[in-house]
Write an enzyme that holds these catalytic residues in place. Sequence first.
Site, PDB file in Angstrom:
ATOM      1  N   SER A 146       0.869  -1.183   0.000  1.00 39.55           N
ATOM      2  CA  SER A 146       0.000   0.000   0.000  1.00 39.55           C
ATOM      3  C   SER A 146       0.902   1.228   0.000  1.00 39.55           C
ATOM      4  O   SER A 146       2.089   1.143   0.368  1.00 39.55           O
ATOM      5  CB  SER A 146      -0.841  -0.010   1.284  1.00 39.55           C
ATOM      6  N   TYR A 159      -1.515  -1.602  10.619  1.00 46.43           N
ATOM      7  CA  TYR A 159      -1.705  -1.763   9.167  1.00 46.43           C
ATOM      8  C   TYR A 159      -0.535  -1.145   8.406  1.00 46.43           C
ATOM      9  O   TYR A 159       0.063  -1.780   7.536  1.00 46.43           O
ATOM     10  CB  TYR A 159      -3.022  -1.140   8.729  1.00 46.43           C
TER      11      TYR A 159
HETATM   12  N1  LIG Z   1      -8.762  -0.641  -1.110  1.00 44.72           N
HETATM   13  C1  LIG Z   1      -7.772   0.131  -0.782  1.00 44.72           C
HETATM   14  O1  LIG Z   1      -7.945   1.363  -0.629  1.00 44.72           O
HETATM   15  C2  LIG Z   1      -6.384  -0.446  -0.606  1.00 44.72           C
HETATM   16  C3  LIG Z   1      -5.295   0.435  -0.633  1.00 44.72           C
HETATM   17  C4  LIG Z   1      -4.015  -0.067  -0.492  1.00 44.72           C
HETATM   18  C5  LIG Z   1      -3.826  -1.416  -0.318  1.00 44.72           C
HETATM   19  N2  LIG Z   1      -4.892  -2.272  -0.278  1.00 44.72           N
HETATM   20  C6  LIG Z   1      -4.614  -3.700  -0.090  1.00 44.72           C
HETATM   21  O2  LIG Z   1      -5.179  -4.416  -1.162  1.00 44.72           O
HETATM   22  C7  LIG Z   1      -5.415  -5.762  -0.755  1.00 44.72           C
HETATM   23  C8  LIG Z   1      -6.806  -6.165  -1.209  1.00 44.72           C
HETATM   24  O3  LIG Z   1      -7.770  -5.378  -0.532  1.00 44.72           O
HETATM   25  P1  LIG Z   1      -9.078  -4.815  -1.250  1.00 44.72           P
HETATM   26  O4  LIG Z   1      -8.975  -3.365  -1.285  1.00 44.72           O
HETATM   27  O5  LIG Z   1      -9.330  -5.555  -2.488  1.00 44.72           O
HETATM   28  O6  LIG Z   1     -10.159  -5.162  -0.114  1.00 44.72           O
HETATM   29  P2  LIG Z   1     -11.349  -6.238  -0.084  1.00 44.72           P
HETATM   30  O7  LIG Z   1     -12.254  -5.995  -1.238  1.00 44.72           O
HETATM   31  O8  LIG Z   1     -11.896  -6.165   1.286  1.00 44.72           O
HETATM   32  O9  LIG Z   1     -10.610  -7.627  -0.309  1.00 44.72           O
HETATM   33  C9  LIG Z   1      -9.834  -8.225   0.718  1.00 44.72           C
HETATM   34  C10 LIG Z   1      -9.608  -9.677   0.367  1.00 44.72           C
HETATM   35  O10 LIG Z   1      -8.796 -10.291   1.385  1.00 44.72           O
HETATM   36  C11 LIG Z   1      -9.399 -11.508   1.773  1.00 44.72           C
HETATM   37  N3  LIG Z   1      -9.058 -11.862   3.139  1.00 44.72           N
HETATM   38  C12 LIG Z   1      -9.121 -11.068   4.240  1.00 44.72           C
HETATM   39  N4  LIG Z   1      -8.821 -11.780   5.340  1.00 44.72           N
HETATM   40  C13 LIG Z   1      -8.578 -13.055   4.932  1.00 44.72           C
HETATM   41  C14 LIG Z   1      -8.234 -14.260   5.590  1.00 44.72           C
HETATM   42  N5  LIG Z   1      -8.097 -14.327   6.930  1.00 44.72           N
HETATM   43  N6  LIG Z   1      -8.061 -15.385   4.854  1.00 44.72           N
HETATM   44  C15 LIG Z   1      -8.230 -15.352   3.512  1.00 44.72           C
HETATM   45  N7  LIG Z   1      -8.529 -14.248   2.828  1.00 44.72           N
HETATM   46  C16 LIG Z   1      -8.716 -13.104   3.522  1.00 44.72           C
HETATM   47  C17 LIG Z   1     -10.902 -11.280   1.608  1.00 44.72           C
HETATM   48  O11 LIG Z   1     -11.565 -12.521   1.402  1.00 44.72           O
HETATM   49  P3  LIG Z   1     -12.571 -13.250   2.432  1.00 44.72           P
HETATM   50  O12 LIG Z   1     -13.200 -12.193   3.279  1.00 44.72           O
HETATM   51  O13 LIG Z   1     -13.523 -13.954   1.521  1.00 44.72           O
HETATM   52  O14 LIG Z   1     -11.700 -14.189   3.194  1.00 44.72           O
HETATM   53  C18 LIG Z   1     -10.930 -10.455   0.324  1.00 44.72           C
HETATM   54  O15 LIG Z   1     -10.918 -11.302  -0.800  1.00 44.72           O
HETATM   55  C19 LIG Z   1      -5.222  -5.782   0.766  1.00 44.72           C
HETATM   56  O16 LIG Z   1      -3.965  -6.353   1.060  1.00 44.72           O
HETATM   57  C20 LIG Z   1      -5.257  -4.321   1.155  1.00 44.72           C
HETATM   58  O17 LIG Z   1      -4.505  -4.067   2.308  1.00 44.72           O
HETATM   59  C21 LIG Z   1      -6.159  -1.805  -0.427  1.00 44.72           C
END
Ligand SMILES: NC(=O)c1ccc[n+]([C@@H]2O[C@H](COP(=O)([O-])OP(=O)(O)OC[C@H]3O[C@@H](n4cnc5c(N)ncnc54)[C@H](OP(=O)(O)O)[C@@H]3O)[C@@H](O)[C@H]2O)c1
Length: 275
Positions: A146, A159
């Site tokens: 991130s 985080y």
């Molecule tokens: N959105 C943003 O603004 C942003 C910015 C920077 C970085 N990121 C990073 O991008 C990545 C993806 O996030 P996103 O934005 O796409 O959010 P999201 O839509 O909430 O997706 C998160 C994913 O992680 C999975 N996950 C969470 N805990 C888990 C566990 N214990 N075991 C297996 N899977 C798990 C969830 O699947 P289940 O709930 O089905 O398990 C879901 O598929 C993350 O690493 C996040 O930190 C996001």
Amino acid sequence: MALPTPQADTTAIVTGASSGIGAEIARELARRGHGLTLVARREDRLKALADELAQAHSVRAEVIAADLTDAGSRGELPAQLAARSLTPDILVNNAGFTTMGAVQKADRAAELAMVRTNVEAVVDLCTLFVPGMVQRRRGAVLNTASTAAFQPLPGQAGYGASKAFVLSYGRALGAELRGTGVSVTTLCPGPVETGFAETAGMTDEEAGETLPRFMWIPVGDVARAAVEGLAAGRAVVIPGTANRIGAGLGHLAPKALLLPLMVKSHPRLKTDPTT
Ligand SMILES: NC(=O)c1ccc[n+]([C@@H]2O[C@H](COP(=O)([O-])OP(=O)(O)OC[C@H]3O[C@@H](n4cnc5c(N)ncnc54)[C@H](OP(=O)(O)O)[C@@H]3O)[C@@H](O)[C@H]2O)c1
């Protein structure tokens, strides 16, 4: 090209594929002809995506429902792939989430689950799958960090630190693997509209307050930039010019000046961080 050529028995493991950035990265890889192994806890969503990818791109898409906080479940992944006669040549460590608020008010179980998902699972899956890639002299690893990795993040301290870990780990691993045929790319998105804010319990207002609107990048653009960066063998990918500038400033700014400002502007701290 750092992206291995897809073959009938090769697969790209994508964690966190049930939502958001992970689902889009899976779509982007499928578009390029890669078979997928989709990993997350919500099996119904993974199955729906697997069906979509198989139909739209004629690729083999497997589903493994697993809680990545659980070391036992992670440890079973290599045997689960072997049982399906699949060789992992791409590993996307993308699953992750944030807790919100001051450490003094944190929930212990949630903090530990975050570190296990964002940090421990990344280290574990790299440790499980990179040796085989090196042996075969073919592989590509994409870890999602991130822009939070470039400076400490009061209000989301664990985080921010977890993503700094992912960035540091990926850069070091990539340097170790130079010349082995295995590349490592770290994706550092700024804000993206996904399930992320809802999982963190952020209101729409709070999500909008975290960073200005012009820094928000559509999820499809983030996934495309990630896979293009992976294909080009880039060490770090930061989608969006404003996010690249923000990351550079966050990294270089004197922290004694920056951090008090960040405390004041974080939606969960700015009222009174001590209450
Ligand atoms: N959105 C943003 O603004 C942003 C910015 C920077 C970085 N990121 C990073 O991008 C990545 C993806 O996030 P996103 O934005 O796409 O959010 P999201 O839509 O909430 O997706 C998160 C994913 O992680 C999975 N996950 C969470 N805990 C888990 C566990 N214990 N075991 C297996 N899977 C798990 C969830 O699947 P289940 O709930 O089905 O398990 C879901 O598929 C993350 O690493 C996040 O930190 C996001």
